[in-house]
Design a protein around this motif. Structure first.
Motif, PDB file in Angstrom:
ATOM      1  N   HIS A 136      34.764  44.188  44.405  1.00 12.91           N
ATOM      2  CA  HIS A 136      35.040  43.917  43.611  1.00 12.91           C
ATOM      3  C   HIS A 136      36.736  44.099  43.687  1.00 12.91           C
ATOM      4  N   LYS A 137      37.043  45.113  43.989  1.00 17.25           N
ATOM      5  CA  LYS A 137      37.791  46.202  44.527  1.00 17.25           C
ATOM      6  C   LYS A 137      39.246  46.047  45.204  1.00 17.25           C
ATOM      7  N   MET A 169      32.936  48.975  38.042  1.00 17.02           N
ATOM      8  CA  MET A 169      33.072  48.258  39.225  1.00 17.02           C
ATOM      9  C   MET A 169      32.957  48.733  40.573  1.00 17.02           C
ATOM     10  N   ASN A 170      32.772  47.855  41.335  1.00 20.49           N
ATOM     11  CA  ASN A 170      31.976  48.243  42.465  1.00 20.49           C
ATOM     12  C   ASN A 170      33.502  48.414  44.031  1.00 20.49           C
ATOM     13  N   TRP A 171      32.816  48.008  45.373  1.00 21.36           N
ATOM     14  CA  TRP A 171      34.333  48.434  45.498  1.00 21.36           C
ATOM     15  C   TRP A 171      34.452  46.969  46.303  1.00 21.36           C
ATOM     16  N   THR A 217      38.555  42.448  46.137  1.00 14.91           N
ATOM     17  CA  THR A 217      38.817  41.159  46.171  1.00 14.91           C
ATOM     18  C   THR A 217      40.033  41.204  45.101  1.00 14.91           C
ATOM     19  N   ILE A 218      39.712  41.821  44.164  1.00 11.84           N
ATOM     20  CA  ILE A 218      41.547  41.973  43.661  1.00 11.84           C
ATOM     21  C   ILE A 218      42.053  42.294  43.922  1.00 11.84           C
TER      22      ILE A 218
END
Length: 142
Positions: free
Chosen positions: A5-6, A1-3, A8-9
């Protein structure tokens, strides 16, 4: 998981938290001091006059706790034509009680402490004696 996605979450979780807090806050009951607060505020000069009449009294009525009872005592020579005691619960307006003043032969009225929940109560005592009206507010902790 890249930054990406983090981030966005994180934004999604933050939005969910905010939405949850808004839903919870809308479900809370709001207990106002009085439902007709603004009308009472406009008539407050009458209240000030009643409080001044009380302060001008030489002998004043008292409200105290005696043997698991709340006792309202008026001086023996004081005439009370009509009156009311409003027991106000600051933490929950649904527990408020208003009682008409009906003094016994000793110029007293008793209220059972068991009729009230434990905690802070404000007793708002208003009465008419002769041509004057009086008002006083006392705090009681049960």
């Amino acid at each position: 998981m890249n930054w990406g996605h983090k981030i966005t979450i994180t934004f999604i979780l933050f939005a969910a938290l905010i939405i949850t807090m808004v839903v919870i806050s809308f479900q809370q009951e709001v207990h106002l001091v009085a439902p007709d607060y603004y009308e009472e505020e406009l008539a407050y000069q009458d209240q000030i006059d009643k409080m001044q009449n009380y302060h001008d009294l030489v002998q004043k009525p008292s409200l105290s706790l005696v043997n698991q009872e709340i006792v309202l005592i008026f001086p023996p020579d004081m005439v009370v034509s009509q009156g009311q005691v409003h027991f106000y619960r600051p933490s929950h307006s649904g527990l408020d009680k208003s009682v008409e003043i009906h003094l016994d032969s000793n110029n007293q009225q008793r209220f059972a402490q068991s009729d009230f929940h434990k905690g802070l109560w404000k007793a708002k005592l208003s009465w008419k004696g002769g041509e004057k009206e009086f008002f006083v507010e006392n705090s009681i902790v049960l």
